[in-house]
Write a protein that holds these residues in place. Structure first.
Motif, PDB file in Angstrom:
ATOM      1  N   THR A  51       0.345  -3.746   2.345  1.00 26.37           N
ATOM      2  CA  THR A  51      -0.326  -2.622   1.695  1.00 26.37           C
ATOM      3  C   THR A  51      -0.437  -1.508   2.965  1.00 26.37           C
ATOM      4  OG1 THR A  51      -2.353  -4.006   2.430  1.00 26.37           O
ATOM      5  CG2 THR A  51      -1.355  -4.366   0.283  1.00 26.37           C
ATOM      6  N   GLY A  52      -0.557  -0.358   2.872  1.00 23.15           N
ATOM      7  CA  GLY A  52      -0.941   0.339   4.090  1.00 23.15           C
ATOM      8  C   GLY A  52      -1.598   0.142   4.834  1.00 23.15           C
ATOM      9  N   LYS A  53      -3.446  -0.515   4.272  1.00 24.77           N
ATOM     10  CA  LYS A  53      -4.000  -0.681   5.165  1.00 24.77           C
ATOM     11  C   LYS A  53      -4.133  -2.296   6.234  1.00 24.77           C
ATOM     12  CE  LYS A  53      -8.135   0.520   2.307  1.00 24.77           C
ATOM     13  NZ  LYS A  53      -9.542  -0.474   2.150  1.00 24.77           N
ATOM     14  N   CYS A  74       6.617  -1.522   0.547  1.00 25.48           N
ATOM     15  CA  CYS A  74       5.512  -1.412   0.368  1.00 25.48           C
ATOM     16  C   CYS A  74       4.619  -1.818  -0.735  1.00 25.48           C
ATOM     17  CB  CYS A  74       5.442   0.587  -0.513  1.00 25.48           C
ATOM     18  SG  CYS A  74       4.201   1.384  -0.401  1.00 25.48           S
ATOM     19  N   TYR A  77      -1.481   1.760  -0.855  1.00 25.33           N
ATOM     20  CA  TYR A  77      -2.176   1.825  -0.001  1.00 25.33           C
ATOM     21  C   TYR A  77      -3.076   0.179  -0.035  1.00 25.33           C
ATOM     22  CZ  TYR A  77      -4.990   3.554   3.521  1.00 25.33           C
ATOM     23  OH  TYR A  77      -5.673   3.498   4.288  1.00 25.33           O
ATOM     24  N   ASP A  78      -4.195   0.565  -0.813  1.00 21.69           N
ATOM     25  CA  ASP A  78      -5.145  -0.610  -1.044  1.00 21.69           C
ATOM     26  C   ASP A  78      -5.336  -1.717  -2.282  1.00 21.69           C
ATOM     27  OD1 ASP A  78      -7.896  -1.257  -1.535  1.00 21.69           O
ATOM     28  OD2 ASP A  78      -9.181   0.961  -1.270  1.00 21.69           O
ATOM     29  N   GLU A  96      -1.746   7.889  -3.714  1.00 24.60           N
ATOM     30  CA  GLU A  96      -1.450   6.714  -3.577  1.00 24.60           C
ATOM     31  C   GLU A  96      -0.116   6.138  -3.386  1.00 24.60           C
ATOM     32  OE1 GLU A  96      -3.964   5.153  -3.596  1.00 24.60           O
ATOM     33  OE2 GLU A  96      -3.715   3.348  -2.984  1.00 24.60           O
ATOM     34  N   ARG A  99       1.024   8.052   0.381  1.00 26.05           N
ATOM     35  CA  ARG A  99      -0.196   8.149   1.837  1.00 26.05           C
ATOM     36  C   ARG A  99       0.277   6.503   1.812  1.00 26.05           C
ATOM     37  NH1 ARG A  99      -6.684   5.980   1.256  1.00 26.05           N
ATOM     38  NH2 ARG A  99      -7.604   6.276   3.491  1.00 26.05           N
ATOM     39  N   ALA A 100       0.562   5.127   0.991  1.00 25.59           N
ATOM     40  CA  ALA A 100       0.901   3.913   1.336  1.00 25.59           C
ATOM     41  C   ALA A 100       2.662   4.488   2.441  1.00 25.59           C
ATOM     42  CB  ALA A 100       1.412   2.976   1.028  1.00 25.59           C
TER      43      ALA A 100
END
Ligand SMILES: [Zn+2]
Length: 141
Positions: A51-53, A74, A77-78, A96, A99-100
């Motif tokens: 995840t991007g986080k 990927c 992200y969340d 989304e 962003r990721a």
């Protein structure tokens, strides 16, 4: 014999289990190296879907996985259930994914593979993946 092996790398379940950032760091410092050792001993190559986080929390984990010869994918992200792709329209999914992808590619270089968190997609997802130049999707088994 050939088979496919993948891993999702996410921090989503840590707060649900009343654990904190120290646990995320321990997963990276202890759990991930042990897993990578097992894969090295058994000559298994995998795709690790971050995840991007998680990339933002421990970018070193992405570098460690790459150093061991595995592929980075990927995982959105969340990973929160209220941010699942089947709840988003096309524009939200594209935002989304971008962003990721930006966060992850900033550490790993170009990525091509996607797996939806938590394996939930809708009629917009294929178009969103095309718009953001992902080439594979392992969201559906
Ligand atoms: Zn997941």
């Amino acid at each position: 014999m050939y088979f496919l092996m993948t891993n999702d790398v996410e921090s989503f379940s840590i707060p649900l289990n009343r654990l904190g950032p120290d646990t995320a760091r321990e997963v990276y410092e202890v759990g991930l190296p042990r897993l990578l050792d097992v894969y090295a001993k058994t000559d298994i190559r995998c795709t690790f879907y971050f995840t991007g986080k998680m990339v933002e929390m421990v970018p070193e984990a992405v570098e460690l996985v790459l150093d061991h010869g595995h592929e980075i994918g990927c995982h959105g992200y969340d990973h929160s259930p209220d941010r699942a792709f089947d709840l988003m329209d096309l524009d939200e999914q594209i935002r989304e994914l971008k962003r990721a992808k930006d966060v992850t590619e900033g550490v790993s270089g170009r990525i091509y593979d996607f797996r939806a968190p938590p394996l939930r997609i809708n009629e917009y997802t294929i178009r969103a993946l095309e718009e953001t130049r992902f080439t594979t999707d392992s969201s559906i088994a």
